[in-house]
Design an enzyme around this catalytic site. Structure first.
Site, PDB file in Angstrom:
ATOM      1  N   LEU A  53      51.204  34.856  49.555  1.00 25.76           N
ATOM      2  CA  LEU A  53      50.282  36.381  49.526  1.00 25.76           C
ATOM      3  C   LEU A  53      48.950  35.879  48.345  1.00 25.76           C
ATOM      4  O   LEU A  53      48.582  35.517  47.619  1.00 25.76           O
ATOM      5  CB  LEU A  53      51.358  36.516  48.327  1.00 25.76           C
ATOM      6  CG  LEU A  53      50.144  38.247  47.543  1.00 25.76           C
ATOM      7  CD1 LEU A  53      49.568  38.635  48.262  1.00 25.76           C
ATOM      8  CD2 LEU A  53      51.246  38.394  46.013  1.00 25.76           C
ATOM      9  N   VAL A  54      48.195  37.027  49.241  1.00 23.04           N
ATOM     10  CA  VAL A  54      47.008  35.933  48.680  1.00 23.04           C
ATOM     11  C   VAL A  54      46.050  37.379  48.216  1.00 23.04           C
ATOM     12  O   VAL A  54      45.537  38.315  48.960  1.00 23.04           O
ATOM     13  CB  VAL A  54      45.839  35.316  49.803  1.00 23.04           C
ATOM     14  CG1 VAL A  54      44.661  35.196  49.307  1.00 23.04           C
ATOM     15  CG2 VAL A  54      46.661  34.063  50.134  1.00 23.04           C
TER      16      VAL A  54
ATOM     17  N   THR B 154      29.125  33.449  48.459  1.00 22.03           N
ATOM     18  CA  THR B 154      29.965  34.233  49.292  1.00 22.03           C
ATOM     19  C   THR B 154      29.551  35.965  49.199  1.00 22.03           C
ATOM     20  O   THR B 154      28.769  36.074  48.219  1.00 22.03           O
ATOM     21  CB  THR B 154      32.099  34.612  48.223  1.00 22.03           C
ATOM     22  OG1 THR B 154      31.506  34.732  46.938  1.00 22.03           O
ATOM     23  CG2 THR B 154      32.421  33.083  48.218  1.00 22.03           C
TER      24      THR B 154
ATOM     25  N   TYR C  10      33.331  37.442  32.183  1.00 19.38           N
ATOM     26  CA  TYR C  10      33.566  37.093  33.411  1.00 19.38           C
ATOM     27  C   TYR C  10      34.594  35.276  32.809  1.00 19.38           C
ATOM     28  O   TYR C  10      35.025  35.098  32.846  1.00 19.38           O
ATOM     29  CB  TYR C  10      32.557  36.915  34.492  1.00 19.38           C
ATOM     30  CG  TYR C  10      33.469  36.114  35.308  1.00 19.38           C
ATOM     31  CD1 TYR C  10      33.337  36.496  36.823  1.00 19.38           C
ATOM     32  CD2 TYR C  10      32.617  34.565  35.420  1.00 19.38           C
ATOM     33  CE1 TYR C  10      33.866  35.570  37.768  1.00 19.38           C
ATOM     34  CE2 TYR C  10      32.771  34.328  36.999  1.00 19.38           C
ATOM     35  CZ  TYR C  10      33.734  34.340  37.929  1.00 19.38           C
ATOM     36  OH  TYR C  10      33.913  33.657  39.030  1.00 19.38           O
TER      37      TYR C  10
HETATM   38  P1  NAP Z   1      34.301  38.276  46.710  1.00 16.30           P
HETATM   39  O1  NAP Z   1      33.579  37.999  47.698  1.00 16.30           O
HETATM   40  O2  NAP Z   1      33.434  39.608  46.404  1.00 16.30           O
HETATM   41  O3  NAP Z   1      35.680  38.982  46.879  1.00 16.30           O
HETATM   42  C1  NAP Z   1      36.808  39.388  46.217  1.00 16.30           C
HETATM   43  C2  NAP Z   1      37.589  40.011  46.819  1.00 16.30           C
HETATM   44  O4  NAP Z   1      38.622  40.556  45.716  1.00 16.30           O
HETATM   45  C3  NAP Z   1      37.385  41.266  46.971  1.00 16.30           C
HETATM   46  O5  NAP Z   1      37.354  41.699  48.541  1.00 16.30           O
HETATM   47  C4  NAP Z   1      37.206  42.950  46.572  1.00 16.30           C
HETATM   48  O6  NAP Z   1      37.417  43.824  46.775  1.00 16.30           O
HETATM   49  C5  NAP Z   1      38.894  42.048  45.829  1.00 16.30           C
HETATM   50  N1  NAP Z   1      38.640  42.587  44.474  1.00 16.30           N
HETATM   51  C6  NAP Z   1      37.893  43.535  43.315  1.00 16.30           C
HETATM   52  N2  NAP Z   1      39.060  43.388  42.741  1.00 16.30           N
HETATM   53  C7  NAP Z   1      39.763  43.536  42.775  1.00 16.30           C
HETATM   54  C8  NAP Z   1      41.469  44.429  42.361  1.00 16.30           C
HETATM   55  N3  NAP Z   1      41.104  45.151  41.148  1.00 16.30           N
HETATM   56  N4  NAP Z   1      42.331  44.626  42.616  1.00 16.30           N
HETATM   57  C9  NAP Z   1      42.485  43.977  44.234  1.00 16.30           C
HETATM   58  N5  NAP Z   1      41.591  42.827  44.681  1.00 16.30           N
HETATM   59  C10 NAP Z   1      40.172  43.250  44.427  1.00 16.30           C
HETATM   60  O7  NAP Z   1      34.618  37.247  45.396  1.00 16.30           O
HETATM   61  P2  NAP Z   1      34.656  35.512  45.900  1.00 16.30           P
HETATM   62  O8  NAP Z   1      32.955  34.634  45.810  1.00 16.30           O
HETATM   63  O9  NAP Z   1      35.349  34.953  47.188  1.00 16.30           O
HETATM   64  O10 NAP Z   1      35.233  35.548  44.790  1.00 16.30           O
HETATM   65  C11 NAP Z   1      36.953  34.882  45.168  1.00 16.30           C
HETATM   66  C12 NAP Z   1      37.127  34.555  43.783  1.00 16.30           C
HETATM   67  O11 NAP Z   1      36.934  33.564  43.295  1.00 16.30           O
HETATM   68  C13 NAP Z   1      37.083  35.123  41.895  1.00 16.30           C
HETATM   69  O12 NAP Z   1      38.693  35.834  41.305  1.00 16.30           O
HETATM   70  C14 NAP Z   1      35.858  34.620  41.679  1.00 16.30           C
HETATM   71  O13 NAP Z   1      35.991  34.685  40.340  1.00 16.30           O
HETATM   72  C15 NAP Z   1      36.203  33.244  41.848  1.00 16.30           C
HETATM   73  N6  NAP Z   1      35.239  32.430  42.136  1.00 16.30           N
HETATM   74  C16 NAP Z   1      33.541  33.006  42.589  1.00 16.30           C
HETATM   75  C17 NAP Z   1      32.652  31.732  43.093  1.00 16.30           C
HETATM   76  C18 NAP Z   1      31.201  32.006  43.441  1.00 16.30           C
HETATM   77  O14 NAP Z   1      30.938  31.431  43.917  1.00 16.30           O
HETATM   78  N7  NAP Z   1      31.601  32.740  44.534  1.00 16.30           N
HETATM   79  C19 NAP Z   1      33.016  30.885  41.896  1.00 16.30           C
HETATM   80  C20 NAP Z   1      33.653  30.880  40.661  1.00 16.30           C
HETATM   81  C21 NAP Z   1      35.430  31.923  41.186  1.00 16.30           C
HETATM   82  P3  NAP Z   1      35.836  45.157  46.730  1.00 16.30           P
HETATM   83  O15 NAP Z   1      35.172  44.229  47.786  1.00 16.30           O
HETATM   84  O16 NAP Z   1      35.775  46.177  46.891  1.00 16.30           O
HETATM   85  O17 NAP Z   1      35.299  44.154  45.205  1.00 16.30           O
END
Ligand code: NAP
Length: 263
Positions: free
Chosen positions: A13-14, A205, A170
């Site tokens: 599950l992702v 991302t 955050y």
């Molecule tokens: P992303 O592209 O915005 O992907 C996050 C996904 O989670 C989106 O599809 C979003 O849907 C979905 N989501 C948000 N709220 C949700 C909810 N309540 N229930 C189910 N799905 C939900 O972001 P990402 O950069 O890939 O981030 C993925 C993870 O990595 C996150 O936990 C983030 O905090 C962590 N992270 C990211 C970075 C970075 O630099 N990118 C760094 C450190 C950690 P919507 O499109 O509708 O919002």
């Protein structure tokens, strides 16, 4: 075992699988043989990930489902749907996912002095409470099914360790998931369930697309490896933690940050 077959038949599950890091995890896990359930609040993007998996890794029973990880009801329905869908047809036993990657997450940035209560609450609800609800539902299902092994991986963040201006909500949520993971690891080891975190630095991302270019330039200048990371580089660490290559590892955090904030 060759890296390309480490996850054969692992039902995974992702959450947040519709975008960014979650999507890259789905692709990497499917390429290693896993059956992937792509779960996201954005069902359209979850279905787009499913199309990619079905095109590149056919016949592995991938599935896309909607979920809001901050809602207990929604998370419980998700886990039940997975168990019904993947029920063993000869023994009629429910099959919970043996691997779970908590990648759903949001940001709502503001300086501490200006942040509204609901901006703080929303980020904690999705990032921290969502991780709790999914981790609890998956581990309860694994324990009830008498599973002998499981791996739960949570995507934290380097800023949970070091803080970041404008991200008081955050960074608190990401520090929280590390504490949650270490405790879950201690409680669930006796059931064969391992719990670990990956801590990305700055990864390209849709989440970081929102950051102004001049801020990205400043950030990149302080990353020892001199560039932002790619979602696939975070997915590589997740695949290691999901696989038996990490079978004696639990309760830890792996930084995937290009050397940012070493030490
Ligand atoms: P992303 O592209 O915005 O992907 C996050 C996904 O989670 C989106 O599809 C979003 O849907 C979905 N989501 C948000 N709220 C949700 C909810 N309540 N229930 C189910 N799905 C939900 O972001 P990402 O950069 O890939 O981030 C993925 C993870 O990595 C996150 O936990 C983030 O905090 C962590 N992270 C990211 C970075 C970075 O630099 N990118 C760094 C450190 C950690 P919507 O499109 O509708 O919002």
């Amino acid at each position: 075992m060759a890296a390309s077959s480490r996850l054969i038949s692992r039902l995974t599950l992702v959450t947040g699988g519709g975008s960014g890091i979650g999507r890259a995890v789905c692709q990497r896990f499917a390429s290693e043989g896993a059956s992937v359930v792509v779960a996201d609040r954005n069902e359209e993007s979850a279905n787009q990930t499913l199309e990619l998996l079905s095109r590149d890794h056919k016949g592995q029973g991938h599935l896309a489902l909607g979920v809001d990880v901050s809602s207990k009801d929604s998370v419980e329905k998700l886990v039940t749907s997975i168990q019904v869908k993947f029920m063993c047809l000869s023994c009629f036993l429910a099959a919970p996912p043996s691997v779970c990657v908590n990648a759903a997450g949001i940001t709502q940035d503001e300086f501490l002095l200006k942040m509204e209560e609901d901006e703080f609450d929303k980020v904690i609800e999705v990032n921290l409470k969502g991780t709790f609800l999914v981790t609890q539902a998956v581990s309860k299902a694994l324990v009830s099914a008498g599973a002998v092994k499981g791996s739960i991986i949570t995507v934290g963040s380097i800023v949970g360790k070091v803080g970041n201006i404008g991200q008081v909500n955050y960074s608190a949520s990401k520090a929280g998931v590390e504490g949650l993971t270490r405790t879950a690891a201690k409680e669930l080891s006796k059931f064969g369930i391992r719990c670990n975190c990956v801590l990305p630095g700055f990864i390209t991302t849709p989440m970081t697309d929102k950051v102004p270019e001049k801020v990205i330039d400043k950030l990149t200048a302080v990353i020892p490896m001199g560039r932002m990371g790619e979602p696939a580089e975070v997915a590589d660490a997740c695949a290691f933690l999901a696989s038996d290559d990490s079978r004696y590892i639990t309760g830890i955090s792996i930084e995937v940050a290009g050397g940012l904030f070493i030490g």
